[in-house]
Write an enzyme that holds these catalytic residues in place. Sequence first.
Site, PDB file in Angstrom:
ATOM      1  N   ASP A  38       4.886 -81.732 -62.203  1.00  0.00           N
ATOM      2  CA  ASP A  38       3.484 -81.895 -62.422  1.00  0.00           C
ATOM      3  C   ASP A  38       2.799 -83.186 -61.946  1.00  0.00           C
ATOM      4  OD1 ASP A  38       0.916 -81.246 -63.160  1.00  0.00           O
ATOM      5  OD2 ASP A  38       1.453 -81.299 -65.208  1.00  0.00           O
ATOM      6  N   HIS A  55       1.471 -82.148 -52.697  1.00  0.00           N
ATOM      7  CA  HIS A  55       2.512 -80.937 -52.748  1.00  0.00           C
ATOM      8  C   HIS A  55       3.375 -81.268 -51.884  1.00  0.00           C
ATOM      9  CE1 HIS A  55      -0.091 -79.025 -55.859  1.00  0.00           C
ATOM     10  NE2 HIS A  55      -1.136 -78.676 -55.001  1.00  0.00           N
ATOM     11  N   LEU A 149      25.333 -75.335 -56.855  1.00  0.00           N
ATOM     12  CA  LEU A 149      24.024 -75.234 -57.657  1.00  0.00           C
ATOM     13  C   LEU A 149      23.264 -74.018 -57.215  1.00  0.00           C
ATOM     14  CD1 LEU A 149      21.977 -77.665 -59.244  1.00  0.00           C
ATOM     15  CD2 LEU A 149      20.678 -76.722 -57.269  1.00  0.00           C
TER      16      LEU A 149
HETATM   17  C1  FPP Z   1       1.486 -79.093 -60.360  1.00  0.00           C
HETATM   18  O1  FPP Z   1       0.727 -80.344 -60.084  1.00  0.00           O
HETATM   19  C2  FPP Z   1       2.210 -78.577 -59.281  1.00  0.00           C
HETATM   20  C3  FPP Z   1       2.170 -77.520 -58.606  1.00  0.00           C
HETATM   21  C4  FPP Z   1       1.370 -76.440 -59.076  1.00  0.00           C
HETATM   22  C5  FPP Z   1       2.942 -77.089 -57.328  1.00  0.00           C
HETATM   23  C6  FPP Z   1       4.387 -77.625 -57.409  1.00  0.00           C
HETATM   24  C7  FPP Z   1       4.856 -77.686 -56.157  1.00  0.00           C
HETATM   25  C8  FPP Z   1       5.660 -78.424 -55.378  1.00  0.00           C
HETATM   26  C9  FPP Z   1       6.025 -79.566 -56.230  1.00  0.00           C
HETATM   27  C10 FPP Z   1       5.972 -78.190 -54.145  1.00  0.00           C
HETATM   28  C11 FPP Z   1       7.483 -77.700 -53.855  1.00  0.00           C
HETATM   29  C12 FPP Z   1       7.332 -76.323 -53.739  1.00  0.00           C
HETATM   30  C13 FPP Z   1       8.331 -75.696 -52.949  1.00  0.00           C
HETATM   31  C14 FPP Z   1       8.314 -74.354 -52.840  1.00  0.00           C
HETATM   32  C15 FPP Z   1       9.571 -76.407 -52.658  1.00  0.00           C
HETATM   33  P1  FPP Z   1      -0.615 -80.375 -59.978  1.00  0.00           P
HETATM   34  O2  FPP Z   1      -1.368 -79.971 -58.414  1.00  0.00           O
HETATM   35  O3  FPP Z   1      -1.096 -79.739 -61.183  1.00  0.00           O
HETATM   36  O4  FPP Z   1      -0.944 -81.910 -60.201  1.00  0.00           O
HETATM   37  P2  FPP Z   1      -2.187 -82.567 -61.008  1.00  0.00           P
HETATM   38  O5  FPP Z   1      -2.072 -82.056 -62.451  1.00  0.00           O
HETATM   39  O6  FPP Z   1      -2.006 -83.915 -60.877  1.00  0.00           O
HETATM   40  O7  FPP Z   1      -3.506 -81.843 -60.401  1.00  0.00           O
END
Ligand code: FPP
Length: 258
Positions: A38, A55, A149
């Site tokens: 997150d 992301h 893994l």
């Molecule tokens: C939450 O942060 C994150 C997500 C919903 C996407 C997670 C994806 C990645 C870490 C990229 C990696 C993915 C792959 C398939 C390799 P948020 O966008 O909710 O952050 P915020 O709470 O600060 O807005």
Amino acid sequence: MLFDKFNKRKKTIPSNFLERMESIRERPVPEHIAIIMDGNGRWAKKRALPRVAGHHEGMKVVRKITILANKLGVKALTLYAFSTENWKRPKTEVDYLMKLPEEFLGTYLPELTSENVKVQMIGYKEQLPSHTYRAVEKAMSQTENNSGLILNFALNYGSRAEIIEAVKSIVIDTKSGILSENKINEEIFSNYLMTKGLSDPDLLIRTSGEIRLSNFMLWQLAYTEFWFTDVLWPDFSEEHLIQAIEEFQNRQRRFGGV
Ligand code: FPP
């Protein structure tokens, strides 16, 4: 030497890092780590960048954490990459997130394959764009015989829906006589979940200071140790994973006993 790659990157890694890795491996390592990644959006906002830049940076962190977890002897790493609720985000962000598995696997699969990593997925594949699922499916079939893994992506995953689907399947199987009602127990129920075959997570990590589960592995996390950090996912480093595992190793797990 096992940790040669880390020696070359000493600049960003504390001097006692290798010793700490070795000592982690001498004690029971969490077999299965689950991570709620997150804070990508906030990371980007702090830098006046579009959310998707967070992301993208987060994707690079997935690579380094996977490599380190594998080296430490972790057997499975489940990453919450997209929830069933994430479809509510702006279309441009959803489209971007749906392209990330292709980019991630296109870039890093050769390395992950050479590290013996096995790719798996939990989640509802039917709603995923075909290009997204194709990339994951290809990676799963290319790595299915790997014994390192398990890198398990939770993509379009939601735990309540998973539990309801399990209940429905159990009802169908009891009606048809495949399963007898008095045989239903926790182990049988677990086998109806998408995580069938995986042990329950020993350690859950959530980044960015949020302290909730957000519909993630509600059944499977019943006895899991939780580790929360304010660090935003794109800033999550090898050092943080090491810290989380060290803390895990110093906790006493009682599973309801004394
Ligand atoms: C939450 O942060 C994150 C997500 C919903 C996407 C997670 C994806 C990645 C870490 C990229 C990696 C993915 C792959 C398939 C390799 P948020 O966008 O909710 O952050 P915020 O709470 O600060 O807005």
